[in-house]
Design a protein around this motif. Structure first.
Motif, PDB file in Angstrom:
ATOM      1  N   ASP A  41       2.641 -13.826  -1.222  1.00  0.00           N
ATOM      2  CA  ASP A  41       3.226 -12.585  -0.689  1.00  0.00           C
ATOM      3  C   ASP A  41       2.477 -11.368  -1.220  1.00  0.00           C
ATOM      4  O   ASP A  41       2.133 -10.447  -0.467  1.00  0.00           O
ATOM      5  CB  ASP A  41       4.700 -12.474  -1.095  1.00  0.00           C
ATOM      6  N   LEU A  42       2.239 -11.369  -2.524  1.00  0.00           N
ATOM      7  CA  LEU A  42       1.581 -10.231  -3.157  1.00  0.00           C
ATOM      8  C   LEU A  42       0.138 -10.121  -2.676  1.00  0.00           C
ATOM      9  O   LEU A  42      -0.359  -9.010  -2.415  1.00  0.00           O
ATOM     10  CB  LEU A  42       1.627 -10.390  -4.681  1.00  0.00           C
ATOM     11  N   ARG A  44      -1.077 -11.018   0.231  1.00  0.00           N
ATOM     12  CA  ARG A  44      -1.110 -10.490   1.592  1.00  0.00           C
ATOM     13  C   ARG A  44      -0.900  -8.975   1.627  1.00  0.00           C
ATOM     14  O   ARG A  44      -1.519  -8.269   2.424  1.00  0.00           O
ATOM     15  CB  ARG A  44      -0.061 -11.203   2.458  1.00  0.00           C
ATOM     16  N   LEU A  45      -0.030  -8.482   0.747  1.00  0.00           N
ATOM     17  CA  LEU A  45       0.195  -7.035   0.695  1.00  0.00           C
ATOM     18  C   LEU A  45      -1.047  -6.294   0.214  1.00  0.00           C
ATOM     19  O   LEU A  45      -1.431  -5.267   0.774  1.00  0.00           O
ATOM     20  CB  LEU A  45       1.376  -6.724  -0.224  1.00  0.00           C
ATOM     21  N   SER A  48      -3.705  -6.293   2.864  1.00  0.00           N
ATOM     22  CA  SER A  48      -3.430  -5.450   4.031  1.00  0.00           C
ATOM     23  C   SER A  48      -3.931  -4.024   3.852  1.00  0.00           C
ATOM     24  O   SER A  48      -4.028  -3.281   4.831  1.00  0.00           O
ATOM     25  CB  SER A  48      -1.925  -5.440   4.319  1.00  0.00           C
ATOM     26  N   HIS A  49      -4.260  -3.655   2.602  1.00  0.00           N
ATOM     27  CA  HIS A  49      -4.697  -2.287   2.326  1.00  0.00           C
ATOM     28  C   HIS A  49      -6.209  -2.108   2.410  1.00  0.00           C
ATOM     29  O   HIS A  49      -6.691  -0.989   2.536  1.00  0.00           O
ATOM     30  CB  HIS A  49      -4.204  -1.834   0.945  1.00  0.00           C
ATOM     31  N   ASP A 271      -2.219 -15.620   6.684  1.00  0.00           N
ATOM     32  CA  ASP A 271      -0.802 -15.784   7.014  1.00  0.00           C
ATOM     33  C   ASP A 271      -0.325 -17.230   6.877  1.00  0.00           C
ATOM     34  O   ASP A 271       0.869 -17.507   7.048  1.00  0.00           O
ATOM     35  CB  ASP A 271      -0.535 -15.310   8.450  1.00  0.00           C
ATOM     36  N   TYR A 303      -4.729  -2.183  -9.845  1.00  0.00           N
ATOM     37  CA  TYR A 303      -3.767  -1.922  -8.775  1.00  0.00           C
ATOM     38  C   TYR A 303      -2.595  -1.111  -9.305  1.00  0.00           C
ATOM     39  O   TYR A 303      -2.110  -1.355 -10.413  1.00  0.00           O
ATOM     40  CB  TYR A 303      -3.230  -3.244  -8.196  1.00  0.00           C
ATOM     41  N   ILE A 308       2.926  -0.912  -4.153  1.00  0.00           N
ATOM     42  CA  ILE A 308       2.831  -2.132  -3.353  1.00  0.00           C
ATOM     43  C   ILE A 308       4.149  -2.903  -3.331  1.00  0.00           C
ATOM     44  O   ILE A 308       4.595  -3.387  -2.289  1.00  0.00           O
ATOM     45  CB  ILE A 308       1.702  -3.032  -3.896  1.00  0.00           C
ATOM     46  N   ASP A 311       7.169  -2.896  -0.732  1.00  0.00           N
ATOM     47  CA  ASP A 311       7.051  -3.655   0.515  1.00  0.00           C
ATOM     48  C   ASP A 311       7.604  -5.063   0.377  1.00  0.00           C
ATOM     49  O   ASP A 311       7.764  -5.772   1.382  1.00  0.00           O
ATOM     50  CB  ASP A 311       5.585  -3.716   0.957  1.00  0.00           C
ATOM     51  N   LEU A 312       7.891  -5.495  -0.867  1.00  0.00           N
ATOM     52  CA  LEU A 312       8.565  -6.776  -1.099  1.00  0.00           C
ATOM     53  C   LEU A 312      10.060  -6.572  -1.294  1.00  0.00           C
ATOM     54  O   LEU A 312      10.781  -7.505  -1.657  1.00  0.00           O
ATOM     55  CB  LEU A 312       7.983  -7.473  -2.343  1.00  0.00           C
TER      56      LEU A 312
END
Length: 400
Positions: A41-42, A44-45, A48-49, A271, A303, A308, A311-312
């Motif tokens: 999950d982390l 993918r976030l 995405s940036h 994904d 980071y 970030i 978004d979770l």
């Protein structure tokens, strides 16, 4: 009042493992599975940036936020545990269960004594700020946390103290982590993880040559490409069109290289990676003789996780709605920032232990070749528990 949480993942250098058979409880297996899903999950976030290199420690992040969850109540705690994928493991009658599981996991990872992994937690507390004794006792018991008093109103002195601690805990690899401190800070939690691995099968230094690495169709860079010819474990995922290579470290950890086929874009699998897929790769690994070409590379990634994690669904802890009443009775506590820094260095070296290299006599015709000359994914994990210590992707190995 503000609370600052600093998370950092440290350095991976040299490289090589195979662990002894150990008993892992079903609870630890479930915790590891949840941690893998959180890691994906982390990832993918972060991905995405931007389309750059990525490297971080999901174990460092989940450990630090489990500590925060111990100090939280209500919606704040629920959001943290759900964001970490740990909410289904919680039991009302055993509020310390998650801390116990992390403690047991750490014991499983380090019980052989052969793995050079040091994970540390420290609280830096403002002189006039009072942390509840129950919270201090719990994080000392389950996470062996250090505690220090500092004067945050003296930003320069407190910054020097914290940076020196981080530098010491990370083998001098992370320096000047903190560049500024808000004078209103009352508590800072620092979680570090330092890993140094030596290859079980070292690469041959004199065989390293400059070769092409295809960043994309239009960008080609020259990289020092390492070489090894030995028995390694490999698998294929025909659905995702990738190949997986396991490079073991001494002491019970391994690096997993995930390489998409030349026809595939590296983002096409983003994904689809989860705990079930990752654990499936490990089960499919088969030993075979092959030639491996892997770039020598070094990365340092930072980071601002407070930008970030919302978004979770982890939101309240960064606002005035934060409920951190299990840490202190002081009103208005909230987390102001979460900094995470990860450094990895991959080269040919182990120790001067050529004798540990397995030598086999085989008929050499046309050996299978695993050439990492395009963007790839990297996972460093503990073999017995399948815990992901670090993960990332390498788009351009020439960029730090």
């Amino acid at each position: 009042m503000k609370t600052t949480v600093i998370l950092l993942l440290m350095w991976v250098a040299f490289l090589a493992p195979l662990g002894r058979a150990q008993e892992v409880s079903s609870n630890i297996t479930e915790l590891t599975t949840k941690n893998i899903d959180f890691a994906m999950d982390l990832y993918r976030l972060i991905a995405s940036h931007h389309d750059d290199n990525i490297f971080f420690s999901p174990l460092c992040m989940s450990t630090a936020f489990t500590i925060l969850a111990m100090g939280a109540q209500g919606t704040t705690r629920q959001q943290i545990l759900k964001g970490l994928r740990l909410d289904t493991l919680e039991q009302d009658e055993r509020p310390e269960l998650l801390a116990e599981l992390f403690h047991e996991l750490q014991a499983n990872i380090t019980q052989d004594g052969g793995l050079q992994l040091d994970q540390g937690t420290a609280m830096f507390v403002h002189l006039q700020f009072e942390v509840l004794k129950a919270f201090s006792a719990q994080i000392q018991k389950y996470f062996n946390a250090d505690s220090f008093n500092v004067d945050f109103s003296n930003s320069k002195a407190s910054m020097a103290t914290i940076n020196e601690y981080i530098k010491h805990k990370t083998g001098d690899k992370v320096t000047d982590m903190i560049s500024k401190i808000d004078p209103l800070t009352q508590l800072m939690v620092v979680n570090t993880i330092f890993f140094q691995g030596k290859w079980e099968l070292p690469f041959i230094a004199k065989s390293t040559t400059n070769q092409r690495f295809y960043v994309d169709k239009y960008n080609i860079v020259q990289v020092p490409m390492m070489f090894n010819d030995n028995n390694f474990y490999m698998a294929r995922d025909t659905n995702l069109k990738i190949r997986i290579l396991k490079l073991p470290y001494l002491g019970g950890a391994a690096m997993l290289i995930v390489l998409p086929e030349k026809t595939e874009d590296y983002t096409s699998i983003d994904d689809h990676i989860n705990a079930e897929v990752f654990q499936g790769w490990l089960k499919q690994l088969k030993k075979m003789r092959m030639e491996v070409n892997l770039p020598r590379f070094k990365m340092e990634q930072s980071y601002e996780m407070h930008k970030i994690l919302p978004d979770l669904g982890i939101t309240d802890i960064f606002t005035s709605r934060a409920n951190l009443s299990q840490i202190s009775t002081v009103l208005g506590l909230q987390v102001s920032e979460v900094l995470h820094k990860a450094v990895i260095e991959v080269d040919e070296t182990g120790t001067t232990a050529a004798a540990t290299t397995t030598v086999g006599i085989v008929a050499k015709s046309m050996p299978f070749r695993f050439i990492v000359d395009r963007p790839f994914f990297v996972f460093i994990y503990h073999e017995v528990t399948n815990t992901i210590l670090f993960m990332g992707r390498v788009i351009d190995p020439t960029k730090k």
